[in-house]
Motif scaffolding. Structure first.
Motif, short mmCIF file in Angstrom:
data_model
loop_
_atom_site.label_atom_id
_atom_site.label_comp_id
_atom_site.label_asym_id
_atom_site.label_seq_id
_atom_site.Cartn_x
_atom_site.Cartn_y
_atom_site.Cartn_z
N ASN A 154 0.81 -1.22 0.00
CA ASN A 154 0.00 0.00 0.00
C ASN A 154 0.85 1.28 0.00
O ASN A 154 0.34 2.36 0.28
CB ASN A 154 -0.97 0.03 1.19
CG ASN A 154 -2.23 0.83 0.85
OD1 ASN A 154 -2.70 0.78 -0.28
ND2 ASN A 154 -2.77 1.55 1.81
N VAL A 182 1.30 -1.64 -5.27
CA VAL A 182 -0.15 -1.40 -5.20
C VAL A 182 -0.80 -1.90 -6.49
O VAL A 182 -0.62 -1.30 -7.55
CB VAL A 182 -0.46 0.11 -5.03
CG1 VAL A 182 -1.97 0.32 -4.93
CG2 VAL A 182 0.26 0.69 -3.83
N THR A 192 -3.04 -2.12 -9.49
CA THR A 192 -3.73 -0.97 -10.05
C THR A 192 -4.45 -1.33 -11.34
O THR A 192 -3.94 -2.12 -12.15
CB THR A 192 -2.71 0.16 -10.35
OG1 THR A 192 -1.99 0.46 -9.15
CG2 THR A 192 -3.40 1.42 -10.83
N GLY A 212 -7.08 10.65 -5.37
CA GLY A 212 -6.41 9.52 -4.72
C GLY A 212 -7.10 9.11 -3.43
O GLY A 212 -7.28 7.92 -3.15
N ARG A 259 -10.53 7.43 -4.23
CA ARG A 259 -10.42 6.09 -4.80
C ARG A 259 -9.96 5.06 -3.77
O ARG A 259 -10.45 3.94 -3.75
CB ARG A 259 -9.42 6.11 -5.98
CG ARG A 259 -10.00 6.66 -7.26
CD ARG A 259 -10.84 5.65 -7.99
NE ARG A 259 -10.05 4.48 -8.39
CZ ARG A 259 -10.45 3.23 -8.31
NH1 ARG A 259 -11.64 2.96 -7.82
NH2 ARG A 259 -9.68 2.23 -8.71
N ASN A 260 -8.99 5.44 -2.92
CA ASN A 260 -8.36 4.44 -2.06
C ASN A 260 -8.90 4.41 -0.64
O ASN A 260 -8.74 3.39 0.04
CB ASN A 260 -6.85 4.68 -2.03
CG ASN A 260 -6.18 4.32 -3.33
OD1 ASN A 260 -5.80 3.19 -3.56
ND2 ASN A 260 -6.04 5.30 -4.23
N TRP A 313 -0.33 6.00 -4.24
CA TRP A 313 -1.73 6.14 -4.59
C TRP A 313 -2.31 7.51 -4.23
O TRP A 313 -3.38 7.88 -4.72
CB TRP A 313 -2.58 5.06 -3.89
CG TRP A 313 -2.45 5.04 -2.39
CD1 TRP A 313 -1.63 4.25 -1.65
CD2 TRP A 313 -3.15 5.88 -1.44
NE1 TRP A 313 -1.77 4.51 -0.31
CE2 TRP A 313 -2.70 5.50 -0.15
CE3 TRP A 313 -4.12 6.88 -1.55
CZ2 TRP A 313 -3.18 6.11 1.01
CZ3 TRP A 313 -4.59 7.48 -0.40
CH2 TRP A 313 -4.12 7.10 0.86
N GLN A 352 0.30 8.59 -8.54
CA GLN A 352 -0.57 7.80 -9.42
C GLN A 352 -1.81 8.58 -9.88
O GLN A 352 -2.09 8.64 -11.09
CB GLN A 352 -0.95 6.51 -8.72
CG GLN A 352 -1.65 5.49 -9.58
CD GLN A 352 -2.12 4.31 -8.74
OE1 GLN A 352 -3.21 4.34 -8.17
NE2 GLN A 352 -1.29 3.29 -8.64
N GLN A 374 3.03 -1.93 -9.81
CA GLN A 374 1.61 -1.61 -9.79
C GLN A 374 0.79 -2.43 -10.78
O GLN A 374 -0.43 -2.37 -10.78
CB GLN A 374 1.39 -0.12 -10.10
CG GLN A 374 2.09 0.82 -9.13
CD GLN A 374 2.01 2.26 -9.60
OE1 GLN A 374 0.92 2.83 -9.73
NE2 GLN A 374 3.15 2.88 -9.86
#
Length: 548
Positions: free
Chosen positions: A45, A49, A51, A183, A186-187, A241, A245, A316
């Motif tokens: 993490n 990660v 993806t 980010g 999403r996470n 993330w 990203q 990723q």
């Protein structure tokens, strides 16, 4: 000649290459045999990660593109459009695509480790140390060059009254804030990708509009340099993330829109190619070999790409097949198409092949050339000319900014690897193994190069970057040979790139030791040349011993 012929032929060549040659490489290198990628096996993490391929392609493409595929073809066009066109096509398919894809697959087979670690496994520990030092020096040059490019792109000059820089700079800062929100959503909030993407793209469009109408960030070049230094430090140490990203993913839509606008504009306007097909083998003090192959850089092959493929992308990638071919090989072909668009722009605007490299007053910097040309193309289907310039300038700087933040993170990885591999660990190596200190050291050395400025850093960056590609191809070749397979796909590009870059570095050393030269540039070139020769000698020694 009509520019449509150049564009359509390039698209056809790239599509055939992706299906045929890309498929051949995927089969030979055993992409389908990788059932579980390092992103899943080693998920932390932070760096590893898993993806979605759509997000990762955006991150990868934004990172590898940089300003190179735009700047390089425009500068290299002094030799005429035909040599540049041929090198972009051949280079992207048989050199850059092989290099990027090979680095990714080799890394996937080595727990997502960097090219340096692949060299350690397939050549020797000494070879890894040499490569990592070489790569780290090259990374600091990348950070210095792209920081200067972005700072000068965003800078506001009150005397000129031109707001393009302030407009794109303001939009970029808003853009970075949006990346944080994307980010997090999403996470942490687990927002669906489709909904997040649509909302994110709408907000990016809003950032451009706000920047255009309210350019409040009117900073000088030096002020922007300081801001960017703080930004890249954060991008290096924050979870991938949270900033890197999502920013690159959202940025990719900006870049796709710019490319789509340019391509549609070419189809609507179908501008005539005013430039000569071939001017001369020698222009001023530059010769086509090796200058063309060093200058085009990211538009055909770039060593920096291998550090991204094996440094961030391999950590990723969720599925090896088919995502590996799409991202590793397809990403380079899309970048080649962008280089073709840049070539068409300069072919249309320049009637004698003169660009910023020989006559900056005539067309302006590559960023200005590209923004003016693409904005004019988009104007044919109703886009306001000044808004188009701001949009393209923002997209251009976004390319450079994504490479800049990714490069800083990779520089941190390289220093940490060097510290981890030290024979006799001490306080200094332990400190360098800390991600914060490793980032500070990378940025600090880059700042020293930054003082020299983009104009002086870029020539050595081009040569160092292309020699890094040759060294990465050496690593990939060693990996393939150790699998018991032939590797002409990497050996031929490797030999050619060594010939190009050794010649370029020798010429640079001689030139800068003469009156009026920049001696620090020669010293850096000597260091890089010696490291590369040491790497070659070590590889030959190891393989000779293995054969015996």
């Amino acid at each position: 000649m009509n520019s449509l012929v150049i564009l359509i032929s390039a698209i056809v060549f790239f599509l055939i290459a992706y299906i045929c040659y890309g498929g051949h490489l995927a089969k030979k290198w055993g992409l389908a045999d990788i059932k579980e990628t390092p992103a899943h096996r080693l998920q932390d993490n932070m760096d590893y990660v898993p993806t979605d391929a759509r997000v990762l392609f955006g991150h990868h493409f934004s990172s590898i593109a940089g300003a190179g595929p735009i700047t390089g073809p425009i500068l290299a066009a002094v030799f005429g459009w035909l040599p540049v066109y041929l090198w972009i096509i051949v280079g992207s398919i048989f050199f850059g695509g092989v290099h990027d894809f090979g680095a990714l697959v080799a890394s996937l087979n080595n727990d997502g480790k960097s090219i340096g670690e692949i060299i350690k496994t397939n050549v020797s520990k000494r070879a890894q140390t040499i490569f990592n030092w070489y790569a780290w020096v090259t990374i600091t040059l990348v950070v210095a060059a792209f920081t200067d490019i972005c700072a000068k792109t965003f800078a506001y000059n009150p005397s000129s009254g031109n707001l393009t820089g302030a407009q794109s700079g303001t939009a970029s800062i808003i853009f970075i804030a949006l990346a944080f929100l994307f980010g997090f959503a999403r996470n942490k909030l687990h927002a669906p990708l489709g909904v997040s993407t649509i909302l994110g793209v709408v907000l990016v469009a809003g950032a451009i509009i706000i920047g255009y109408f309210c350019p409040v960030l009117k900073f000088s070049v030096n002020e922007w340099r300081v801001i960017l230094i703080f930004y890249i430090f954060a991008a290096s140490v924050l979870p991938v993330w949270l900033l890197l990203q999502p920013r690159d993913y959202l940025c990719s839509f900006l870049l796709y829109a710019m490319m789509a606008g340019a391509v549609i504009g070419v189809f609507v306007k179908h501008p005539t190619v005013n430039m000569q097909a071939f001017t001369s083998f020698t222009v001023g003090k530059s010769t086509l070999f090796p200058v063309l192959f060093v200058t085009v850089a990211c538009g055909a092959i770039s060593g920096f790409h291998s550090l991204i493929s094996s440094g961030t992308t391999s950590k990723q990638l969720g599925k090896a097949k088919p995502d590996g071919q799409l991202i590793g090989y397809g990403g380079m072909l899309v970048e080649g198409l962008l280089a073709i668009v840049a070539l068409i722009v300069v072919c249309y605007l320049s009637k004698d092949g003169l660009t910023a490299i020989t006559d900056g007053k005539k067309l302006g910097t590559p960023a200005v050339v590209f923004a003016n040309g693409v904005a004019e193309f988009m104007n044919t289907f109703g886009i306001n000319l000044q808004l188009g310039k701001v949009f393209v300038t923002l997209a251009y700087s976004a390319f450079a900014l994504t490479s800049l933040d990714t490069a800083t993170r990779i520089g941190r990885y390289l220093l940490q690897e060097l510290a981890k591999g030290a024979k006799k660990p001490n306080a200094a190596t332990k400190a360098a193994g800390n991600m914060y200190i490793a980032t500070i050291l990378t940025v600090a050395v880059s700042v020293i190069f930054l003082v020299a400025g983009y104009a002086k850093v870029w020539p050595i960056f081009g040569s160092a970057n292309q020699l890094l590609a040759a060294l990465a191809l050496l690593a990939i070749t060693a990996w393939v040979l150790n699998k018991g397979k032939h590797s002409f796909e990497t050996i031929i590009p490797m030999i050619f790139m060594f010939a190009v870059t050794f010649t370029a570095l020798i010429l640079m050393i001689i030139k800068n030791f003469q009156p009026g030269g920049f001696i620090p540039l020669s010293i850096i070139a000597i260091v890089l040349f010696v490291l590369a020769v040491m790497q070659l000698i070590e590889a030959v020694r190891v393989f000779t011993r293995k054969q015996a």
